[in-house]
Motif scaffolding. Structure first.
Motif, mmCIF file in Angstrom:
data_model
loop_
_atom_site.group_PDB
_atom_site.id
_atom_site.type_symbol
_atom_site.label_atom_id
_atom_site.label_comp_id
_atom_site.label_asym_id
_atom_site.label_seq_id
_atom_site.Cartn_x
_atom_site.Cartn_y
_atom_site.Cartn_z
ATOM 1 N N LYS A 6 0.894 -0.917 -0.495
ATOM 2 C CA LYS A 6 0.134 0.335 -0.444
ATOM 3 C C LYS A 6 0.908 1.115 -0.011
ATOM 4 O O LYS A 6 1.902 1.208 0.835
ATOM 5 C CB LYS A 6 -1.006 0.278 1.142
ATOM 6 C CG LYS A 6 -2.420 -1.446 1.265
ATOM 7 C CD LYS A 6 -2.742 -1.569 2.770
ATOM 8 C CE LYS A 6 -3.820 0.194 2.276
ATOM 9 N NZ LYS A 6 -4.935 0.324 3.306
ATOM 10 N N ALA A 8 1.097 5.315 -0.058
ATOM 11 C CA ALA A 8 0.361 6.990 -0.332
ATOM 12 C C ALA A 8 1.337 7.981 -0.747
ATOM 13 O O ALA A 8 2.496 8.257 -1.012
ATOM 14 C CB ALA A 8 0.897 7.190 0.964
ATOM 15 N N GLN A 11 0.926 14.846 -3.207
ATOM 16 C CA GLN A 11 0.881 15.830 -4.003
ATOM 17 C C GLN A 11 0.652 17.151 -3.452
ATOM 18 O O GLN A 11 0.121 16.819 -3.266
ATOM 19 C CB GLN A 11 0.037 14.857 -5.372
ATOM 20 C CG GLN A 11 0.522 16.504 -6.619
ATOM 21 C CD GLN A 11 -0.570 15.919 -7.955
ATOM 22 O OE1 GLN A 11 0.258 14.984 -8.283
ATOM 23 N NE2 GLN A 11 -1.451 16.850 -7.920
ATOM 24 N N ASP A 221 -4.669 5.366 -10.236
ATOM 25 C CA ASP A 221 -4.035 6.204 -9.393
ATOM 26 C C ASP A 221 -5.488 6.986 -9.283
ATOM 27 O O ASP A 221 -6.034 7.669 -10.428
ATOM 28 C CB ASP A 221 -3.023 6.933 -8.727
ATOM 29 C CG ASP A 221 -3.086 7.996 -9.668
ATOM 30 O OD1 ASP A 221 -3.976 9.415 -10.020
ATOM 31 O OD2 ASP A 221 -2.390 7.602 -11.626
ATOM 32 N N GLN A 222 -6.296 7.651 -8.795
ATOM 33 C CA GLN A 222 -6.990 8.682 -8.377
ATOM 34 C C GLN A 222 -6.697 10.058 -8.321
ATOM 35 O O GLN A 222 -8.172 11.388 -8.280
ATOM 36 C CB GLN A 222 -8.301 8.526 -7.137
ATOM 37 C CG GLN A 222 -8.676 6.826 -7.583
ATOM 38 C CD GLN A 222 -9.368 6.740 -9.547
ATOM 39 O OE1 GLN A 222 -10.416 7.053 -9.277
ATOM 40 N NE2 GLN A 222 -8.394 5.908 -9.608
ATOM 41 N N LEU A 223 -5.384 10.220 -8.146
ATOM 42 C CA LEU A 223 -5.030 12.495 -7.786
ATOM 43 C C LEU A 223 -5.807 12.723 -9.221
ATOM 44 O O LEU A 223 -6.114 13.039 -10.101
ATOM 45 C CB LEU A 223 -3.783 12.441 -8.037
ATOM 46 C CG LEU A 223 -2.829 11.627 -6.290
ATOM 47 C CD1 LEU A 223 -1.965 12.092 -6.742
ATOM 48 C CD2 LEU A 223 -3.864 12.368 -5.623
ATOM 49 N N GLY A 229 -2.976 17.086 -3.034
ATOM 50 C CA GLY A 229 -3.652 15.723 -3.089
ATOM 51 C C GLY A 229 -2.905 14.353 -2.288
ATOM 52 O O GLY A 229 -1.697 14.562 -2.368
ATOM 53 N N ASP A 231 -3.515 10.540 -2.219
ATOM 54 C CA ASP A 231 -4.286 9.272 -2.710
ATOM 55 C C ASP A 231 -3.585 7.795 -2.164
ATOM 56 O O ASP A 231 -1.837 8.065 -2.316
ATOM 57 C CB ASP A 231 -4.124 8.713 -4.535
ATOM 58 C CG ASP A 231 -5.071 7.924 -5.206
ATOM 59 O OD1 ASP A 231 -6.775 7.030 -4.241
ATOM 60 O OD2 ASP A 231 -4.887 7.065 -5.850
ATOM 61 N N ILE A 232 -3.674 7.057 -2.194
ATOM 62 C CA ILE A 232 -2.923 5.255 -1.565
ATOM 63 C C ILE A 232 -3.568 4.539 -2.333
ATOM 64 O O ILE A 232 -5.414 4.234 -2.996
ATOM 65 C CB ILE A 232 -3.902 4.852 0.072
ATOM 66 C CG1 ILE A 232 -3.788 6.379 0.541
ATOM 67 C CG2 ILE A 232 -3.345 3.487 0.498
ATOM 68 C CD1 ILE A 232 -4.306 5.873 2.292
ATOM 69 N N VAL A 233 -2.762 3.448 -2.915
ATOM 70 C CA VAL A 233 -2.061 2.546 -4.279
ATOM 71 C C VAL A 233 -2.397 1.434 -3.399
ATOM 72 O O VAL A 233 -1.046 1.047 -3.196
ATOM 73 C CB VAL A 233 -2.151 3.107 -5.770
ATOM 74 C CG1 VAL A 233 -2.220 1.957 -6.974
ATOM 75 C CG2 VAL A 233 -2.248 4.178 -5.751
#
Length: 259
Positions: A6, A8, A11, A221-223, A229, A231-233
């Motif tokens: 996982k 994180a 940005q 990712d979803q940034l 922001g 995001d955790i991928v």
């Protein structure tokens, strides 16, 4: 070996040449990560921005930022990485620090200094390629301008994750997007790129575009590209192994060595 990793990615805007305030800001951001993660990735020169006044900003390997990273890594029970200005034996380095949860450190010194900005006149270029073993994952850390040189990232170590931290300006961000995806595809590896946003002290603009790409070059990712922001991928090592064995592209790579 840990199958899932996982990660994180943070940005962020950076406060120009103000390590103390940047550490405060990132402490707040790290505190906002409430779920357990294995690795936290900060941008290039995350305490200063892409400054060439190294003589005023450089820290040592026992300085405040290293101590801060060790403290936060232990608190979050996660590895933390990002690059800072380090002085060692009279030379300045753009040094990526990889701080393990127990406080131990491995590092990579930026190989390709950015001549367009005069980085080569201030910083000493690194000479060593580094692969970090962490929770059964092989991670290859690189910094910003290194992205333009595919031979330096060539996957001869069977690494699982290629990692770039950057201050990559908006004016050339299309190259950043393209090359991150290319590095993932050609090396059959996850590729994580973490870039900053905002304006620096020289009025250069940064638009983020941090991203996580899988083995086939798909962004996962979803940034939002141009905003601060986190995001955790979750990366899956089985995916790497299965696709490499199924497609076999790395078996056909050219055979040569770097001098």
């Amino acid at each position: 070996m840990q199958n899932d990793l996982k990660v994180a990615i943070i940005q962020s805007d950076l406060v120009w040449e103000n390590p103390e305030q940047n550490r405060i800001n990132f402490t707040n951001k790290l505190t906002a990560i409430l779920e357990p993660v294995d690795l936290i990735v900060l941008p290039e020169l995350f305490t200063t921005g892409f400054s060439m006044t190294a003589q005023h900003l450089a820290e040592t390997m026992t300085g405040d930022t290293v101590s801060w990273m060790q403290r936060l890594a232990k608190q979050k029970k996660a590895a933390i990485t990002g690059s800072v200005i380090i002085v060692e034996n009279g030379s300045y380095y753009n040094r990526l620090l990889f701080v393990f949860p127990n406080g131990t450190i491995e590092h990579y010194d930026k190989k390709h200094t950015f001549t367009l900005a005069g980085e080569h006149n201030v910083f000493t270029a690194g000479k060593n390629s580094v692969t970090i073993d962490y929770k059964g994952w092989k991670i290859k850390p690189l910094i910003c301008y290194d992205l333009r040189f595919p031979v330096w990232s060539r996957n001869t170590e069977d690494y699982d994750l290629l990692l770039y931290v950057a201050n990559w300006p908006k004016v050339r961000v299309s190259a950043w997007d393209t090359l991150l995806k290319a590095r993932a595809i050609e090396n059959m590896s996850y590729c994580v790129g973490v870039n900053r946003v905002g304006l620096d002290g020289n009025s250069y603009e940064y638009s983020g575009h941090s991203g996580v790409y899988d083995v086939l070059g798909e962004r996962i990712d979803q940034l939002i590209d141009d905003s601060e922001g986190i995001d955790i991928v979750t990366l899956n090592k089985n995916q790497v192994t299965i696709l490499r064995e199924k497609l076999g592209f790395l078996y056909d790579k050219d055979s040569f060595t770097l001098e």
